[in-house]
Design a protein around this motif. Structure first.
Motif, PDB file in Angstrom:
ATOM      1  N   GLY A 236       4.281   3.186  11.166  1.00 24.45           N
ATOM      2  CA  GLY A 236       4.384   3.760  12.644  1.00 24.45           C
ATOM      3  C   GLY A 236       5.547   3.568  13.133  1.00 24.45           C
ATOM      4  O   GLY A 236       6.356   4.634  13.801  1.00 24.45           O
TER       5      GLY A 236
ATOM      6  N   ILE B 284      -6.915  -7.911   6.248  1.00 20.31           N
ATOM      7  CA  ILE B 284      -6.466  -9.041   7.640  1.00 20.31           C
ATOM      8  C   ILE B 284      -6.947  -8.493   8.829  1.00 20.31           C
ATOM      9  O   ILE B 284      -6.122  -8.350   9.820  1.00 20.31           O
ATOM     10  CB  ILE B 284      -5.097  -9.490   7.548  1.00 20.31           C
ATOM     11  CG1 ILE B 284      -4.241  -9.330   6.034  1.00 20.31           C
ATOM     12  CG2 ILE B 284      -4.836 -10.695   8.134  1.00 20.31           C
ATOM     13  CD1 ILE B 284      -4.278 -10.807   5.200  1.00 20.31           C
TER      14      ILE B 284
ATOM     15  N   THR C 178      -8.064  -2.529  11.603  1.00 18.85           N
ATOM     16  CA  THR C 178      -9.112  -1.754  11.979  1.00 18.85           C
ATOM     17  C   THR C 178      -9.237  -0.712  10.913  1.00 18.85           C
ATOM     18  O   THR C 178      -8.441  -0.184  10.298  1.00 18.85           O
ATOM     19  CB  THR C 178      -9.473  -1.255  13.477  1.00 18.85           C
ATOM     20  OG1 THR C 178      -8.445  -0.169  13.364  1.00 18.85           O
ATOM     21  CG2 THR C 178      -8.893  -2.409  14.419  1.00 18.85           C
TER      22      THR C 178
ATOM     23  N   GLY D  87       1.891   0.779  15.453  1.00 11.41           N
ATOM     24  CA  GLY D  87       3.150   0.146  15.450  1.00 11.41           C
ATOM     25  C   GLY D  87       3.429  -0.799  14.576  1.00 11.41           C
ATOM     26  O   GLY D  87       3.960  -1.859  14.447  1.00 11.41           O
ATOM     27  N   GLY D  88       2.955  -0.392  13.076  1.00  8.98           N
ATOM     28  CA  GLY D  88       3.413  -1.148  11.959  1.00  8.98           C
ATOM     29  C   GLY D  88       4.581  -0.387  11.240  1.00  8.98           C
ATOM     30  O   GLY D  88       5.269   0.181  11.946  1.00  8.98           O
TER      31      GLY D  88
ATOM     32  N   LEU E 203      -2.347   3.911  11.426  1.00  6.29           N
ATOM     33  CA  LEU E 203      -3.165   2.536  11.784  1.00  6.29           C
ATOM     34  C   LEU E 203      -3.550   1.858  10.518  1.00  6.29           C
ATOM     35  O   LEU E 203      -4.154   0.717  10.563  1.00  6.29           O
ATOM     36  CB  LEU E 203      -4.359   3.352  12.345  1.00  6.29           C
ATOM     37  CG  LEU E 203      -4.254   3.962  13.935  1.00  6.29           C
ATOM     38  CD1 LEU E 203      -5.590   4.775  14.195  1.00  6.29           C
ATOM     39  CD2 LEU E 203      -3.994   2.935  14.850  1.00  6.29           C
TER      40      LEU E 203
HETATM   41  C1  LIG Z   1      -0.009 -11.000   3.564  1.00  8.63           C
HETATM   42  C2  LIG Z   1       0.423  -9.587   3.169  1.00  8.63           C
HETATM   43  C3  LIG Z   1       1.854  -9.672   2.924  1.00  8.63           C
HETATM   44  C4  LIG Z   1       2.483  -8.573   2.182  1.00  8.63           C
HETATM   45  N1  LIG Z   1       3.516  -8.471   1.831  1.00  8.63           N
HETATM   46  C5  LIG Z   1       4.085  -7.332   1.561  1.00  8.63           C
HETATM   47  C6  LIG Z   1       5.384  -7.167   0.882  1.00  8.63           C
HETATM   48  O1  LIG Z   1       5.961  -8.217   0.811  1.00  8.63           O
HETATM   49  N2  LIG Z   1       5.872  -6.262   0.463  1.00  8.63           N
HETATM   50  C7  LIG Z   1       5.220  -4.854   0.522  1.00  8.63           C
HETATM   51  O2  LIG Z   1       5.619  -3.782   0.169  1.00  8.63           O
HETATM   52  N3  LIG Z   1       4.081  -4.731   1.043  1.00  8.63           N
HETATM   53  C8  LIG Z   1       3.408  -6.034   1.584  1.00  8.63           C
HETATM   54  N4  LIG Z   1       2.219  -6.020   1.960  1.00  8.63           N
HETATM   55  C9  LIG Z   1       1.509  -4.900   2.252  1.00  8.63           C
HETATM   56  C10 LIG Z   1       2.197  -3.998   3.887  1.00  8.63           C
HETATM   57  O3  LIG Z   1       1.993  -5.075   4.779  1.00  8.63           O
HETATM   58  C11 LIG Z   1       1.443  -2.868   3.937  1.00  8.63           C
HETATM   59  O4  LIG Z   1       1.245  -2.120   2.947  1.00  8.63           O
HETATM   60  C12 LIG Z   1       2.010  -2.197   5.407  1.00  8.63           C
HETATM   61  O5  LIG Z   1       2.230  -2.823   6.330  1.00  8.63           O
HETATM   62  C13 LIG Z   1       1.409  -0.673   5.549  1.00  8.63           C
HETATM   63  O6  LIG Z   1       1.860  -0.215   6.752  1.00  8.63           O
HETATM   64  P1  LIG Z   1       1.193   0.485   7.622  1.00  8.63           P
HETATM   65  O7  LIG Z   1       2.217   0.763   8.745  1.00  8.63           O
HETATM   66  O8  LIG Z   1       0.434   1.744   7.212  1.00  8.63           O
HETATM   67  O9  LIG Z   1       0.108  -0.301   8.401  1.00  8.63           O
HETATM   68  P2  LIG Z   1       0.354  -1.766   9.070  1.00  8.63           P
HETATM   69  O10 LIG Z   1       1.682  -2.165   8.912  1.00  8.63           O
HETATM   70  O11 LIG Z   1      -1.099  -2.630   9.049  1.00  8.63           O
HETATM   71  O12 LIG Z   1       0.202  -1.084  10.691  1.00  8.63           O
HETATM   72  C14 LIG Z   1      -0.624  -0.844  11.195  1.00  8.63           C
HETATM   73  C15 LIG Z   1      -0.639  -1.174  12.848  1.00  8.63           C
HETATM   74  O13 LIG Z   1      -1.843  -0.276  13.681  1.00  8.63           O
HETATM   75  C16 LIG Z   1      -2.382  -1.141  14.310  1.00  8.63           C
HETATM   76  N5  LIG Z   1      -3.740  -1.086  14.605  1.00  8.63           N
HETATM   77  C17 LIG Z   1      -4.792  -1.032  13.726  1.00  8.63           C
HETATM   78  N6  LIG Z   1      -5.894  -0.543  14.290  1.00  8.63           N
HETATM   79  C18 LIG Z   1      -5.613  -0.264  15.865  1.00  8.63           C
HETATM   80  C19 LIG Z   1      -6.246   0.214  16.718  1.00  8.63           C
HETATM   81  N7  LIG Z   1      -7.612   0.571  16.700  1.00  8.63           N
HETATM   82  N8  LIG Z   1      -5.755   0.250  17.886  1.00  8.63           N
HETATM   83  C20 LIG Z   1      -4.370   0.053  18.079  1.00  8.63           C
HETATM   84  N9  LIG Z   1      -3.623  -0.496  16.985  1.00  8.63           N
HETATM   85  C21 LIG Z   1      -4.302  -0.688  15.857  1.00  8.63           C
HETATM   86  C22 LIG Z   1      -2.075  -2.547  13.537  1.00  8.63           C
HETATM   87  O14 LIG Z   1      -2.399  -3.729  14.691  1.00  8.63           O
HETATM   88  C23 LIG Z   1      -0.871  -2.513  12.891  1.00  8.63           C
HETATM   89  O15 LIG Z   1       0.121  -2.916  13.555  1.00  8.63           O
HETATM   90  C24 LIG Z   1       1.598  -7.284   2.617  1.00  8.63           C
HETATM   91  C25 LIG Z   1       0.464  -7.260   3.151  1.00  8.63           C
HETATM   92  C26 LIG Z   1      -0.041  -8.341   3.603  1.00  8.63           C
HETATM   93  C27 LIG Z   1      -1.465  -8.720   4.254  1.00  8.63           C
END
Ligand SMILES: Cc1cc2nc3c(=O)[nH]c(=O)nc-3n(C[C@H](O)[C@H](O)[C@H](O)COP(=O)(O)OP(=O)(O)OC[C@H]3O[C@@H](n4cnc5c(N)ncnc54)[C@H](O)[C@@H]3O)c2cc1C
Length: 394
Positions: free
Chosen positions: A13, A166, A172, A9-10, A161
């Protein structure tokens, strides 16, 4: 039996879940953390740099790194920055543009999380927090997802995921493990958008300058990035370094220009003409912080007044300031990286639907895929666009 289970739920998702639920699918979004969207919440210094206006057909293959840089084109052009912005505005969230097309919330990043969660629930999806995802296997009619709360089944699964950065915020490698378990290739992963670290004399030199910052330009094995550069106790940080770090590989050098955009030898020669009794350090300190100027002069082996310096010496000083080649020993790694390079190989996915070519019904979106954007809103735009594309397809 759900129509669709979204794992994670990022950013990607939540967005995928909204699209799928709006299209009438029965959707379950499973998130390990107590609160969804934690990276959205902390991003951009709490203001979330949620997209970038510089994303276009012409820039995508340069600004998104991947074994196949054109892979991202389909999703990014079907759900571009403007489409995300329209929705954000319709939700009443105010935004502001900073340099280089970077769009941030005018208020707080929490507004983005609250808006997405509310849209997800409004579309009829169930969000299940504090639930860890384990293995995914094929089951009759689709897939079985093992979770800390029992097994759930769905016709289709969207893996959102994220990447490894971090871990203390819940990151993960489960998404990569799911891909491998289904036989999908994974491009080697490493920390990107990350501070670089140094050893030995270089580390001592940099540590002595910790806290000093300049407008610099930094280049690893890619374009030069001109932006802020910050000295830290372990090495170099700041946007120019983070950008270059995405192109850096262990063992390779990095070129640092501490006086970007200044013709230093000419400027110093003009200062010499105007008042040659000025010390070289004082003269150089007009172009960079004084303690940095002193360090550059010491490294160039130069002392005395400007009047004492030949043109050759001034050129040597310029090289020391503007063509400083240093070899990082490593990076700060996933502990502080903003993003992960590598991930599920794009060859294995359909760029339009993000579905695994060899596993119908299994989609991968966001950071877990081998698509890594520049700093400045590119990574969130990839998360929204890829999530949207998969949500349209399930
Ligand atoms: C400090 C920081 C600042 C950032 N600032 C920016 C910005 O300003 N602009 C930008 O474009 N990008 C930024 N980024 C990058 C951006 O956050 C990521 O590219 C983006 O969040 C990716 O989205 P995602 O949904 O793929 O992954 P995520 O947002 O990481 O979501 C993945 C989700 O899966 C969950 N998860 C993982 N493993 C499991 C498991 N085994 N079981 C259940 N749940 C699980 C996690 O808890 C998380 O909520 C930043 C990153 C960081 C670390």
């Amino acid at each position: 039996m759900w129509d669709v289970i979204v794992l994670g739920g990022g950013a990607a998702g939540l967005y995928a879940g909204i699209e799928a639920a709006r299209r009438g699918r029965r959707v379950l979004v499973i998130e390990g953390n107590r609160h969804p969207g934690e990276k959205i919440r902390i991003s951009g210094g709490g203001r979330c740099n949620f997209t970038n206006l510089g994303i276009s057909r012409a820039t995508i293959s340069e600004r998104f790194l991947s074994e196949n840089p054109r892979f991202a084109l389909s999703a990014l052009s079907r759900h571009p920055a403007r489409a995300f912005l329209d929705r954000l505005e319709a939700a009443g969230i105010e935004w502001t543009e900073k340099a280089l097309g970077q769009l941030f919330c005018a208020g707080s990043a929490r507004e983005v999380v609250d808006w997405l969660v509310s849209d997800l629930r409004g579309a009829g999806a169930e969000l299940r927090p504090s639930t860890t995802v384990g293995d995914v296997t094929r089951a009759e009619g689709g897939f079985a997802v093992a979770t800390s709360g029992g097994t759930e089944r769905a016709a289709k699964v969207i893996v959102a995921l994220g990447g490894k950065p971090i871990p203390k915020m819940g990151a993960t490698d489960r998404g990569l493990r799911i891909a491998r378990a289904f036989g999908l290739p994974v491009v080697d992963t490493r920390a990107a958008l990350v501070p670089l670290t140094f050893e030995g004399g270089l580390r001592e030199e940099m540590a002595a300058l910790a806290g000093a910052s300049v407008e610099g330009a930094v280049r690893a094995d890619g374009p030069a990035f001109a932006d802020g550069l910050l000295f830290t106790h372990r090495g170099l940080s700041g946007p120019s370094v983070l950008q270059a770090s995405s192109y850096w590989r262990e063992g390779a050098p990095v070129e640092v220009d501490l006086a970007h955009g200044t013709d230093l030898a000419d400027a110093l020669a003009a200062q010499r003409q105007a008042g040659g009794r000025m010390g070289v350090a004082t003269a150089l300190a007009r172009h960079m912080p004084e303690r940095l100027a002193k360090a550059v002069i010491a490294r160039a082996g130069i002392a005395g007044n400007l009047a004492d310096q030949s043109n050759a010496k001034l050129s040597a000083l310029e090289r020391a300031a503007r063509a400083w080649t240093v070899q990082p020993s490593g990076s700060e790694g996933y502990r502080t990286a903003e993003v992960m390079r590598g991930g599920v190989a794009t060859d294995a996915l359909d760029p339009r639907t993000l579905e695994a070519r060899s596993v119908p019904g299994l989609h991968f979106v966001g950071e877990v895929v081998d698509v890594t954007g520049w700093l400045g809103g590119y990574n969130f735009q990839w998360a929204w666009a890829s999530g949207w594309a998969a949500g349209q397809a399930v």
